[in-house]
Scaffold this active site. Structure first.
Site, PDB file in Angstrom:
ATOM      1  N   CYS A  96       3.635   3.901  -4.212  1.00  0.00           N
ATOM      2  CA  CYS A  96       4.466   3.470  -3.089  1.00  0.00           C
ATOM      3  C   CYS A  96       5.807   4.222  -3.109  1.00  0.00           C
ATOM      4  CB  CYS A  96       4.613   1.949  -3.134  1.00  0.00           C
ATOM      5  SG  CYS A  96       5.119   1.241  -1.574  1.00  0.00           S
ATOM      6  N   HIS A 133      -1.299  -0.249  -4.013  1.00  0.00           N
ATOM      7  CA  HIS A 133      -0.779  -0.785  -5.284  1.00  0.00           C
ATOM      8  C   HIS A 133      -1.899  -1.196  -6.239  1.00  0.00           C
ATOM      9  CE1 HIS A 133       3.546  -1.163  -4.293  1.00  0.00           C
ATOM     10  NE2 HIS A 133       3.107  -1.258  -3.047  1.00  0.00           N
ATOM     11  N   GLU A 163      -1.581  -1.814  -9.314  1.00  0.00           N
ATOM     12  CA  GLU A 163      -1.045  -2.794 -10.279  1.00  0.00           C
ATOM     13  C   GLU A 163      -1.092  -4.218  -9.717  1.00  0.00           C
ATOM     14  OE1 GLU A 163       0.716  -1.125  -8.229  1.00  0.00           O
ATOM     15  OE2 GLU A 163       2.706  -1.982  -7.853  1.00  0.00           O
TER      16      GLU A 163
END
Lengths: 82, 222
Positions: free
Chosen positions: B87, B197, B199
Site C-alpha cells: 500500500c 494487504h 498482512e
C-alpha cells in the site's frame, strides 16, 4: 528575496478523475461551454537568493528531485521578486 | 531464522499489523525500525507498511522516499535483500524509483476499503512461490485512495515481457489501475510492491488466509 512559482500539471495522457468530476459538476450547473477540466497544483518557494539565474537552476533541481513526479506530471515555473 | 525490519515512518499505520503477521510465521522474526535508521545491516528482508507517511503531503510516498533509511534501502535492494512494500509502502517504492511507474488517484475518486479477487500472475518469485501449488485466484483486502497504477507504454511492455506483473485485479478493477495491475516486482524479483494487504489476511477468522502464503513463501525463499 526571490519567489519561485511552480505549476504542476498531470501529463496529457494521464487520466484526471478529479478534473472529470469537476467538469461534470460545471456542466450540471449549466456551464455547457466547459469541455474539459484538468486539475494541477501551484507550489510557491521563497528563496534566499538574489541571482535569478541561480534561483532558476536550483528550483529546477528541486522540481526534479522532489516537487514533481515526472512519471505522471509536467511542470513549469517562473521566478518573481518578493 | 529470517530477520525482517518493519520500517516505521511518521504516519505509518499498518506497521503493527505487518509486525504481527511476520512474527506469526514460523522461522520469521520481525522488529520495528525507525525511518531515521541509516543501516539495514543484518536484515534478510525489509517490510514497508501501509498508512499515510508524512500525511501524504505533496504526493503519497513522496516525502518518505527522501527519508534517511531510503539510502540504506537502495543499497539493500542492490545486494539482493528482499523488500516488500504494501500500500503506502508500494507508493514509496515507486516514488523512490526502486519500482517503475506511479500510483495516483483512484479513477472513482473514492477511498476504497474492500476485499477483492486477485490473480497471482507470477508464482516464480520468492514472494509468491507458495501460490503455485494452489489456486492462483486469491482474496485479499484493499484500503486505499491512490492505488491507480500507471506507467508509459514502454514500461508496461517491459513489465509484461519480464513477468514483473505479480498480481492483477481479477474481474472488477476497483481503482482504474492500468492493465488491472495490483502488484509488481523489480526485474530481479527481490523487490515487490502491492496495493492489497496480505498482512490483513493471515487466518480464516480475518476473512482470508491467502496472505499468509506470501509470508511463508518469503520464509522458504525458493
Amino acid at each position: 528575496m526571490l519567489k519561485g512559482i511552480v505549476t504542476v500539471s498531470l501529463k496529457q495522457d494521464v487520466l484526471d478523475p478529479q478534473g472529470q468530476a469537476v467538469l461534470h459538476s460545471l456542466q450540471s450547473l449549466g456551464f455547457n461551454e466547459a469541455k474539459n477540466v484538468r486539475i494541477g497544483k501551484s507550489i510557491e518557494v521563497w528563496l534566499e537568493e538574489n541571482d535569478s539565474n541561480k534561483a532558476e537552476s536550483r528550483l529546477g533541481e528541486m522540481c526534479e528531485s522532489l516537487l514533481v513526479n515526472s512519471v505522471i506530471e509536467d511542470y513549469s515555473f517562473e521566478i518573481v521578486e518578493e | 531464522m529470517m530477520r525482517c525490519a518493519v520500517i516505521v515512518f511518521p504516519g505509518s499505520n499498518c506497521d503493527s499489523d505487518l509486525y504481527k503477521a511476520a512474527n506469526s510465521v514460523e522461522g520469521m522474526e520481525a522488529e520495528y525500525l525507525w525511518y531515521t535508521s541509516e543501516s539495514l545491516e543484518g536484515y534478510d528482508a525489509v517490510l514497508l507498511p501501509g498508512g499515510f507517511s508524512y500525511g501524504d503531503a505533496l504526493r503519497a510516498g513522496a516525502l518518505a522516499s527522501q527519508a534517511p533509511v531510503l539510502k540504506a534501502l537502495r543499497r539493500a535492494a542492490d545486494s539482493g535483500v528482499y523488500i516488500l512494500g504494501i500500500c503506502n509502502g508500494f507508493q514509496i517504492l515507486t516514488e523512490c524509483g526502486l519500482l517503475p511507474g506511479a500510483l495516483h488517484r483512484n479513477s472513482g475518486l473514492r477511498f476504497i476499503c474492500d476485499t477483492v479477487n486477485l490473480e497471482v500472475v507470477n508464482t516464480d518469485i520468492c514472494f509468491t512461490s507458495g501460490y503455485s501449488r494452489g489456486a492462483k485466484q486469491i482474496r485479499l483486502p484493499i484500503a486505499h485512495g491512490e492505488g491507480n497504477y500507471t506507467c508509459d507504454t514502454d514500461t508496461l511492455r517491459k513489465l509484461e515481457d519480464n513477468a514483473q506483473i505479480v498480481f492483477r485485479y481479477s474481474g472488477n478493477n476497483p481503482n482504474g489501475s492500468l492493465a488491472g495491475i495490483a502488484g509488481i516486482s523489480n526485474s530481479k524479483g527481490n523487490v515487490l510492491g502491492m496495493m492489497p494487504h496480505p498482512e490483513r489476511a493471515m487466518a480464516e477468522w480475518m476473512g482470508s488466509s491467502d496472505g499468509r502464503i506470501l509470508f511463508e513463501s518469503l520464509m522458504m525463499r525458493t
